[in-house]
Write an enzyme that holds these catalytic residues in place. Structure first.
Site, short mmCIF file in Angstrom:
data_model
loop_
_atom_site.label_atom_id
_atom_site.label_comp_id
_atom_site.label_asym_id
_atom_site.label_seq_id
_atom_site.Cartn_x
_atom_site.Cartn_y
_atom_site.Cartn_z
N ASP A 150 1.03 -1.17 -0.06
CA ASP A 150 -0.15 -0.18 0.11
C ASP A 150 0.92 1.26 0.16
OD1 ASP A 150 -3.11 0.71 0.59
OD2 ASP A 150 -1.59 1.97 1.62
N HIS A 158 -4.92 14.77 -9.19
CA HIS A 158 -5.32 13.25 -9.74
C HIS A 158 -4.45 12.61 -11.00
CE1 HIS A 158 -8.57 12.30 -7.11
NE2 HIS A 158 -9.13 13.35 -7.26
N ASP A 192 -2.32 9.61 -10.87
CA ASP A 192 -2.27 8.57 -11.78
C ASP A 192 -1.03 8.23 -12.30
OD1 ASP A 192 -4.89 8.23 -11.70
OD2 ASP A 192 -5.50 9.37 -13.39
N GLU A 231 -4.29 2.75 -4.16
CA GLU A 231 -3.10 2.65 -4.25
C GLU A 231 -2.45 1.17 -3.78
OE1 GLU A 231 -4.34 4.65 -0.59
OE2 GLU A 231 -5.15 4.26 -2.48
#
Length: 293
Positions: free
Chosen positions: A177, A190, A194, A220
């Site tokens: 994570d 964002h 990405d 994630e």
């Protein structure tokens, strides 16, 4: 009708059949009771890339993909089932041309009466390579995370589990994570988030090597499945990944564990997931494993 007339008609009918067979745009092949080619038309020769002189007297094994030879050996049984149901037999196999090009084909097999009522087989062959490519593309898309190119959950379940060979190969599962990803998204947007995920996935694939499978589990979170690997090897791969991403300021929390005897890989994944949460609670940016069993 006199015998001479009957014989003459048979000659005419055979001549008509041979003309239709030879000039048909559909690839066709006629095999005897031993599965050896008796006749092939021009369309068939063009499809397999071999001349009729290279085929007559030989079987379809000469151009059948090695992985499909088992299916080829069962044609006689399939024909028996088809005849009992009064239906043609349809089989999808791969042909390999002399230049190693692979063509997917659909074989339609029907019984054919040869000389002295011998049981021969007539095969009509349709090239379905383009259709298979489209189908494979759709299937791959359904198993792949579109952002990172990694497997998605379905891809991991459908593919990764199947290649573990029922536990006969040492396998380690790690759940990762990315730390503080929401904060990164909020700060940089964002699009930047990405890009970070794509870069991380690309780096992870390089670090885990050919025996590793990468899946994006959501957001994630990623899952790495390492075959032919023990805990030491898994830790080395994770440390290599951590070092490769450190320069960009990316850290992750990971839990990893070895698949136990007679354990389904999904249970191994659940245990790695719990270990990952231990790593996050312990302060993030670390790898946690459990005791060997």
């Amino acid at each position: 009708m006199q015998e001479g007339e009957k014989a003459g008609r048979r000659v005419v009918e055979e001549h008509r059949y041979r003309r239709m067979f030879a000039s048909s745009p559909v690839a066709q092949a006629l095999s005897d009771a031993d599965g050896l080619f008796v006749d092939v038309n021009a369309a068939y020769c063009e499809l397999v890339g071999l001349a009729s002189s290279e085929l007559i007297g030989r079987s379809a094994t000469v151009h059948t993909h090695p992985d499909d030879l088992v299916l080829h050996s069962s044609v006689e049984d399939l024909m028996a089932v088809g005849m009992s149901a009064d239906k043609p037999v349809k089989v999808e196999v791969r042909f390999v041309r002399p230049n190693d090009e692979i063509r997917w084909v659909l074989l339609t097999l029907v019984p054919f009466t040869g000389p002295s009522d011998a049981e021969w087989t007539l095969a009509a062959v349709l090239d379905i390579t383009e259709r298979k490519e489209v189908e494979d593309g759709i299937l791959n898309a359904s198993r792949t995370d579109q952002l990172t190119g990694a497997l998605n959950r379905r891809g991991w379940s459908d593919y990764a589990v199947s290649v573990v060979d029922n536990g006969s190969v040492d396998t380690v599962v790690a759940v990762l994570d990315l730390d503080h990803f929401k904060q990164y998204n909020d700060s940089y947007g964002h699009a930047a988030g990405d890009a970070l995920l794509r870069d991380f996935a690309s780096t992870a694939r390089r670090c885990i090597g050919p025996d590793g499978l990468l899946a994006r589990w959501g957001g994630e979170e990623f899952v790495i499945t390492l075959r032919n690997c023990d805990r030491r090897g898994a830790l080395l791969s994770l440390e290599t990944l951590a070092a490769a991403t450190a320069s960009s300021g990316v850290t992750f929390s990971a839990g990893y564990t070895h698949q136990r005897p007679n354990e389904g890989l999904r249970h191994t994944l659940d245990r790695a997931d719990a270990l990952m949460f231990q790593a996050k609670r312990a302060g993030r940016n670390r790898m946690v494993t459990d005791e060997p069993r």
